[in-house]
Design an enzyme around this catalytic site. Structure first.
Site, PDB file in Angstrom:
ATOM      1  N   HIS A 134       0.819  -1.215   0.000  1.00 14.35           N
ATOM      2  CA  HIS A 134       0.000   0.000   0.000  1.00 14.35           C
ATOM      3  C   HIS A 134       0.859   1.274   0.000  1.00 14.35           C
ATOM      4  CE1 HIS A 134      -2.941   2.913   1.671  1.00 14.35           C
ATOM      5  NE2 HIS A 134      -3.844   2.127   1.120  1.00 14.35           N
ATOM      6  N   GLU A 178       1.496  -7.218   3.496  1.00 20.00           N
ATOM      7  CA  GLU A 178       0.080  -7.118   3.883  1.00 20.00           C
ATOM      8  C   GLU A 178      -0.474  -8.528   4.064  1.00 20.00           C
ATOM      9  OE1 GLU A 178      -2.214  -4.545   1.278  1.00 20.00           O
ATOM     10  OE2 GLU A 178      -0.461  -3.323   0.871  1.00 20.00           O
TER      11      GLU A 178
END
Ligand SMILES: *Cc1c(COP(=O)(O)O)cnc(C)c1O
Length: 373
Positions: A134, A178
């Site tokens: 991200h 993630e």
């Protein structure tokens, strides 16, 4: 025309030419995954409200009571007067949920990632992150001043090779990934990654923004951050870690120290949402079940989370498909570069416990019809 506006207009024209200009669309959200745009009621498959808790009566009531009792804003940094006791209560519950010693609540998930990495690494250190991480993980990595290297997506072998080559020349190493990837919906091979991390004494930070409440199996990392804004339906960010780490970040994470504390109402809603999340495993199982129903109907690879990408390719084509779905009553936002790599523009379909089976089936039919599948 002055040079400042000329600069903006030139940049906008370039974005427009690449179908990369972004625009805001007024959207009102309601219960049951409803979204209203321009007076039209749509079924939203774009919200990260995976458990439908943002409109749960108890989550709303908890926020209302805190708003009435404690005021609209927190009044200052948490280190000054902004540390309402409800934040301590929320941190204790988050830590317990994650099986961690302690937790620290930030203003948002973005702020958490901006603050954590620079407090742990700097010049002379190494930060390794999955190439699809991200934007806020990249931002934290770059802000740290450490050497930043990306490893191939979910490739623990490549990660190990990079560490073998570069680890010895650096003092500390931070490794980031993630649990569930926000734009692809696939899951990191956590056991492999933690194994590599242990072999090279790298500190692992996992972003669990899309995992909490949806896919919680598998090993935990020593640093687990996430957001209160997705499955918990509220707003804010957090880190779960050891007591010593939380104490260090309380003093050293600049995006914690130099910003206003989370409003008590956001914390109260998140706390109530966490109570519901823990009490209702059927609600938590539903998004993945519905995502798998959708991937099965379209012959896509089986969903691993509540997020399913429908790859389109060019940004223009993704926008056209999204517009056609909106005309058919579905809100499915197109995701374009630079959020995703060039040539991989897509629809990002997000499933929620608030969706009904027939809505999922209708979306699958519409996608099949519009893509000639
Ligand atoms: C949404 C998201 C964040 C940011 O969280 P906010 O609370 O919205 O700032 C961080 N990481 C990932 C992977 C996300 O998807």
């Amino acid at each position: 025309m002055d040079s400042l506006d000329a600069f903006a207009r030139d940049k906008l024209a370039a974005l427009e030419a690449g179908a990369l200009r972004r625009r805001l669309t007024a959207t009102e959200r309601g219960p049951e995954a409803a979204a209203e745009r321009g007076g039209r009621r749509l079924v939203s498959f774009s919200c990260n409200d995976y458990l439908g808790l943002s409109h749960h009566p108890r989550v709303i009531a908890a926020g209302q009571a805190a708003l009435a009792g404690f005021g609209a804003g927190s009044g200052g940094s948490r280190l000054v007067t902004g540390n309402h006791p409800i934040l301590d209560a929320l941190e204790a519950r988050l830590a317990r949920h994650k099986g961690a010693e302690a937790a620290l609540v930030f203003g948002s998930g973005y702020l958490a990632n901006l603050g954590i990495t620079p407090a742990l690494a700097g010049r002379g250190d190494l930060v390794l992150l999955d190439e699809l991480s991200h934007a806020c993980m990249w931002a934290g990595a770059r802000l740290s001043g450490a050497r930043v290297l990306a490893f191939r997506h979910n490739d623990a072998g490549h990660l190990a090779a990079l560490l073998a080559e570069h680890r010895a020349a650096h003092r500390h190493a931070v490794l980031m990934t993630e649990r569930v990837f926000s734009m692809d919906g696939d899951r990191a091979p956590m056991a492999d990654i933690l194994g590599v991390a242990a072999a090279y004494d790298a500190w692992t930070l996992v972003d669990d923004a899309h995992g909490l409440g949806i896919v919680e199996d598998g090993p935990r990392a020593p640093l687990e951050m996430g957001t209160l804004s997705k499955a918990l339906g509220s707003y804010g960010g957090y880190l779960c870690a050891s007591r010593a780490l939380v104490d260090l970040l309380t003093s050293r994470a600049r995006s914690f120290v130099y910003t206003t504390g989370l409003p008590p109402a956001s914390a109260a809603s998140a706390l109530e949402a966490l109570t519901i999340l823990e009490a209702e495993p059927e609600r938590c199982a539903r998004p993945l079940t519905l995502a798998r129903r959708f991937t099965a109907r379209l012959g896509l690879p089986e969903a691993e989370s509540a997020v399913v990408p429908v790859l389109v390719g060019e940004a223009e084509a993704a926008l056209t498909l999204s517009a056609a779905l909106e005309a058919a009553g579905f809100l499915v936002v197109a995701i374009r570069p630079p959020t995703v790599p060039a040539g991989t523009a897509r629809l990002r379909v997000a499933f929620s416990a608030a969706h009904r089976e027939d809505q999922v089936d209708a979306l699958a039919e519409a996608v099949a019809r519009l893509t000639g599948g």
